[in-house]
Design an enzyme around this catalytic site. Sequence first.
Site, PDB file in Angstrom:
ATOM      1  N   ALA A 124       0.838  -1.205   0.000  1.00  0.00           N
ATOM      2  CA  ALA A 124       0.000   0.000   0.000  1.00  0.00           C
ATOM      3  C   ALA A 124       0.874   1.256   0.000  1.00  0.00           C
ATOM      4  O   ALA A 124       1.376   1.669   1.048  1.00  0.00           O
ATOM      5  CB  ALA A 124      -0.921  -0.013   1.212  1.00  0.00           C
ATOM      6  N   GLY A 129      -3.872  11.713  -3.030  1.00  0.00           N
ATOM      7  CA  GLY A 129      -3.049  12.808  -3.551  1.00  0.00           C
ATOM      8  C   GLY A 129      -1.641  12.383  -3.935  1.00  0.00           C
ATOM      9  O   GLY A 129      -0.856  13.218  -4.390  1.00  0.00           O
ATOM     10  N   GLY A 131       0.232   9.658  -6.191  1.00  0.00           N
ATOM     11  CA  GLY A 131       0.216   8.558  -7.150  1.00  0.00           C
ATOM     12  C   GLY A 131       1.584   8.418  -7.766  1.00  0.00           C
ATOM     13  O   GLY A 131       2.482   7.782  -7.206  1.00  0.00           O
ATOM     14  N   SER A 132       1.781   9.096  -8.922  1.00  0.00           N
ATOM     15  CA  SER A 132       3.098   9.041  -9.574  1.00  0.00           C
ATOM     16  C   SER A 132       4.190   9.550  -8.640  1.00  0.00           C
ATOM     17  O   SER A 132       5.309   9.050  -8.651  1.00  0.00           O
ATOM     18  CB  SER A 132       3.075   9.896 -10.847  1.00  0.00           C
ATOM     19  OG  SER A 132       2.137   9.373 -11.756  1.00  0.00           O
ATOM     20  N   THR A 158      -3.886  -3.649  -4.359  1.00  0.00           N
ATOM     21  CA  THR A 158      -4.088  -4.915  -5.065  1.00  0.00           C
ATOM     22  C   THR A 158      -3.897  -6.093  -4.120  1.00  0.00           C
ATOM     23  O   THR A 158      -2.927  -6.134  -3.359  1.00  0.00           O
ATOM     24  CB  THR A 158      -3.117  -5.025  -6.255  1.00  0.00           C
ATOM     25  OG1 THR A 158      -3.437  -3.986  -7.174  1.00  0.00           O
ATOM     26  CG2 THR A 158      -3.241  -6.366  -6.958  1.00  0.00           C
ATOM     27  N   GLY A 345     -16.125  -9.015 -34.950  1.00  0.00           N
ATOM     28  CA  GLY A 345     -17.166  -8.955 -33.914  1.00  0.00           C
ATOM     29  C   GLY A 345     -16.898  -9.912 -32.763  1.00  0.00           C
ATOM     30  O   GLY A 345     -17.211  -9.621 -31.599  1.00  0.00           O
ATOM     31  N   GLU A 368       2.654   0.541 -11.297  1.00  0.00           N
ATOM     32  CA  GLU A 368       4.115   0.489 -11.109  1.00  0.00           C
ATOM     33  C   GLU A 368       4.811   1.595 -11.898  1.00  0.00           C
ATOM     34  O   GLU A 368       5.934   1.432 -12.388  1.00  0.00           O
ATOM     35  CB  GLU A 368       4.712  -0.874 -11.504  1.00  0.00           C
ATOM     36  CG  GLU A 368       4.021  -2.091 -10.959  1.00  0.00           C
ATOM     37  CD  GLU A 368       3.863  -2.090  -9.467  1.00  0.00           C
ATOM     38  OE1 GLU A 368       4.564  -1.305  -8.787  1.00  0.00           O
ATOM     39  OE2 GLU A 368       3.024  -2.847  -8.972  1.00  0.00           O
ATOM     40  N   GLY A 369       4.137   2.717 -12.021  1.00  0.00           N
ATOM     41  CA  GLY A 369       4.704   3.858 -12.758  1.00  0.00           C
ATOM     42  C   GLY A 369       4.119   3.914 -14.150  1.00  0.00           C
ATOM     43  O   GLY A 369       4.245   2.961 -14.931  1.00  0.00           O
TER      44      GLY A 369
END
Length: 392
Positions: A124, A129, A131-132, A158, A345, A368-369
């Site tokens: 985790a 706010g 992320g990257s 995850t 289709g 992971e970036g």
Amino acid sequence: MDLVLSPELLDLQHKVRGFIAEEVIPLEVEVEMAEGRLDPAVRKRLYARVKALGLNAVSLPERVGGRGFSWVAQAVVNEEIGKATNALGWVLWDPAIVLAFATPDQVERYVRPACAGERFDCYAVTEEGAGSDASKMTTTAVREGDSWRLNGVKWHVTSGDLADFALVQAATDPAIGDGNTLFLVDLNLPGVEVIDHPRYMHHLIAGHPRYRFSDVCVPHDHVLGEVGSGLEISKEWFRHERVMIAARCCGAAERLIDAASEFAQTRVQFGQPIGEYQSIQNMLADSLTELWGARLMTFAAAQAADEAKTAEDIKIVHTRASMAKLYASEMAHRVADRAVQIFGGRGYMRENVAERFFRELRVERIWEGTSEIQRIIIAYSLYRRGSEALLY
Ligand SMILES: Cc1cc2nc3c(=O)[nH]c(=O)nc-3n(C[C@H](O)[C@H](O)[C@H](O)COP(=O)(O)OP(=O)(O)OC[C@H]3O[C@@H](n4cnc5c(N)ncnc54)[C@H](O)[C@@H]3O)c2cc1C
């Protein structure tokens, strides 16, 4: 550099390939239609099979209970597990490589049980706010005597629905190290709460819940590595995952190319197989060519990781991991898009492998970036080292 797999690695490839083809892939459509739910009894049976085959915990060293595979051998395994949709290949459970930093006591309480399949981890880092930029944690851990008080909210965790402990990155004293620390947090501690289980584009056999930590009291001996080394350790996790993501993308692309090629050679329109038309051939030829490039990069990055000795070698591996992840994830998405097109289709139906991979592979360019972050890593490394250091 050895571009040919040794007989031992070919045996390993054969073993994983057989297991995935015979026991995992047949479950895909049922799991897809159940929105990712895998029958617990089937999951248990598959875990037992994986253990019997010696394919669990391949990343961690034997001294902590893992199988101690080289990175190249892990890439072989990940390439094969990447061929299954719905992340069914994750039944080959593999606790986070950075658990190798555990103290002897942590090894006995967390790592050996995780390698044996008796405990499950999740990681985790990400927040609303942060992320990257994984250095801007608002989750805090404040030292209080022999323990830490943990507060914050983590997103997209995850396997957080399967795990019983988490590696949680939290902001600690900015004057110490990189100002971040990793904690081994038991998910049944008072103050730990699942906020919700958001739905995603894919239907994987593991979810990505949001977690809240409210005044959670974490003993000091649950710090993983040093206080102030959290970001550095997470970067090691990113590096490893990026190479393995690249390998899984190669496996997915190979399966898609084989499926689309077989369909193209048998599907008749206007009196002949569609595979006779040059526009279909172009899509298949471009896909195979790009896959070959991605495989070479991925295995070269894995081999460089096995051979790295110095801190500078590791920085070069870090850049190569970014290049492999960037190229392989974008390649796999192009291949999935072409496969959907070739199937027409049928390629838009959830029972079709191309439809599932078209959705599932999208996240490989984000987690992971993101691709943008990989490009930044690559460009700065190029400025610092020059192309020769990164290519040869
Ligand atoms: C399904 C899924 C599972 C995940 N699992 C986990 C997990 O187990 N543990 C965990 O900690 N995290 C997990 N993540 C989080 C994932 O790592 C982040 O989503 C990812 O790092 C991007 O962060 P973000 O979503 O906050 O996007 P942001 O960082 O907000 O980025 C948004 C956009 O801006 C771009 N951008 C940002 N900065 C720059 C820049 N400097 N230059 C150019 N473009 C930029 C990004 O590339 C992106 O396109 C998961 C995410 C998903 C979707």
